[in-house]
Design a protein around this motif. Structure first.
Motif, short mmCIF file in Angstrom:
data_model
loop_
_atom_site.label_atom_id
_atom_site.label_comp_id
_atom_site.label_asym_id
_atom_site.label_seq_id
_atom_site.Cartn_x
_atom_site.Cartn_y
_atom_site.Cartn_z
N UNK A 263 1.44 -3.81 2.88
CA UNK A 263 2.05 -4.59 1.82
C UNK A 263 3.54 -4.81 2.03
N UNK A 264 3.99 -6.02 1.71
CA UNK A 264 5.42 -6.30 1.68
C UNK A 264 6.05 -5.51 0.53
N UNK A 265 7.35 -5.38 0.56
CA UNK A 265 8.05 -4.81 -0.60
C UNK A 265 7.76 -5.72 -1.80
N UNK A 266 7.38 -5.14 -2.89
CA UNK A 266 6.97 -5.85 -4.11
C UNK A 266 5.58 -6.48 -3.99
N UNK A 267 4.88 -6.20 -2.89
CA UNK A 267 3.49 -6.65 -2.79
C UNK A 267 2.62 -5.88 -3.77
N UNK A 268 1.42 -6.43 -4.07
CA UNK A 268 0.56 -5.86 -5.10
C UNK A 268 -0.72 -5.28 -4.53
N UNK A 269 -1.10 -4.12 -5.04
CA UNK A 269 -2.39 -3.52 -4.75
C UNK A 269 -3.22 -3.59 -6.02
N UNK A 270 -4.34 -4.34 -5.96
CA UNK A 270 -5.25 -4.47 -7.10
C UNK A 270 -6.45 -3.58 -6.82
N UNK A 271 -6.62 -2.54 -7.64
CA UNK A 271 -7.68 -1.56 -7.40
C UNK A 271 -8.63 -1.52 -8.59
N UNK A 272 -9.92 -1.59 -8.31
CA UNK A 272 -10.92 -1.48 -9.37
C UNK A 272 -12.09 -0.65 -8.87
N UNK A 273 -13.11 -0.48 -9.76
CA UNK A 273 -14.20 0.44 -9.45
C UNK A 273 -13.85 1.85 -9.90
N UNK A 274 -12.84 1.96 -10.75
CA UNK A 274 -12.34 3.27 -11.20
C UNK A 274 -12.89 3.56 -12.59
N UNK A 275 -13.59 4.68 -12.76
CA UNK A 275 -14.04 5.05 -14.09
C UNK A 275 -12.85 5.55 -14.90
#
Length: 313
Positions: A263-275
């Motif tokens: 990821x670039x600086x200020x890039x986003x990680x979208x994470x799902x599948x989390x209870x």
């Protein structure tokens, strides 16, 4: 070709994790019958099909998962492994009744029977998922994603996919470079491509999912997505704008040391599948790795988190 059909009776909150587990131990395909989806669709005000209340009640609450393993599989060893994995998942989620038996069957007996339950639906106001065999009248501004799930998991109906789709719709800008970890049938990669991403790299550990994802990319005429069998660390470490991972909490935590390299600086990680019960655990892990929480959304028993990378490696 002969297949061993393993039947598991579970709950709505656990079927995503169980399906992922089954593919990770070698299932060639996973079919899911969730009566709650049928009930929700039938009870929508704009539903065109009349469904008798007695019929809806008869469906029950249990989600039935049928996983298909090659006919030469050692069944007793497989059942033992599945029960062990279900016991582990049961430490976090209500897995319900669990393993219910198996039978041998031909591929053609199961590979198309689920189609009757899969109809066009909206992921967001403008994102519409349409099975490749269904007709749909497109309205102004709508973006159509045609899907043929085949034997792979991931039609877009699950809460985790809906949340990821909504977040991609919100955050992707034209020209963004994206990674889709655990791409399944490719639905999120296709959405990213159609929302204006310049380039999408998609990976999945399941060979069948990769094959189906490639077919879905062709159906959608999306040519800016590269998909292959593998894991995040198999991808060349170049900086992207967004990494999306619709998988399970354990894997999301496991890749926390690797994500900043992509990821670039200020890039986003979208994470799902989390209870919900593991939301804080995931958050704590990523905050330690130099991320800040941008947004959290919840749907049913599931959580999606948007994390901003402050210290790109």
């Amino acid at each position: 070709m002969k297949w061993i059909e393993i039947k598991i009776k579970t709950t709505e909150e656990a079927y995503d994790a169980i399906s992922y587990m089954l593919t990770s131990i070698g299932a060639g395909g996973v079919a899911i019958h969730d009566p709650n989806d049928i009930k929700r669709e039938a009870q929508k005000p704009n539903s065109i099909d009349y469904v008798d209340e007695e019929f809806l009640d008869s469906l029950g609450e249990d989600v039935i998962i049928k996983a298909y393993f090659p006919g030469e599989t050692n069944v007793s060893e497989l059942i033992s492994l599945i029960n062990e994995k279900l016991a582990f998942i049961g430490g976090f989620l209500n897995v319900g009744e669990g393993y219910c038996g198996y039978e041998e069957m031909d591929e053609e007996d199961w590979s198309t029977s689920w189609k009757k339950y899969y109809k066009p639906f909206h992921l967001t106001d403008r994102l519409v998922v349409k099975p490749s065999w269904e007709n749909y009248d497109i309205k102004d501004g709508e973006i159509i994603i045609e899907m043929n799930p085949g034997m792979a998991f991931g039609t877009g109906t699950h809460e985790t996919t809906k949340m990821c789709a909504a977040l991609l719709d919100k955050y992707i800008k034209c020209g963004h470079r994206v990674i889709d970890v655990g791409c399944g049938t490719g639905i999120l990669s296709i959405i990213a491509g159609k929302l204006g991403a310049a380039e999408v790299t998609a990976v999945d550990i399941d060979e069948v999912a990769v094959k189906v994802a490639k077919e879905n990319l062709e159906i959608n005429k999306v040519d800016n997505v590269c998909v292959f069998k593998g894991v995040l660390d198999d991808i060349e470490r170049e900086k992207r704008d967004i990494v999306v991972a619709n998988i399970i909490a354990n894997v999301i935590i496991d890749i926390s040391s690797s994500v900043p390299y992509y990821l670039k600086k200020d890039g986003l990680f979208i994470a799902s599948g989390i209870i919900k019960e593991r939301k804080q655990e995931v958050l704590d892990e990523y905050l330690k790795k130099g991320f800040e929480c941008e947004e959290i959304i919840e749907l049913g028993e599931w959580v999606a988190i948007v994390l901003r990378c402050l210290d790109s490696l």
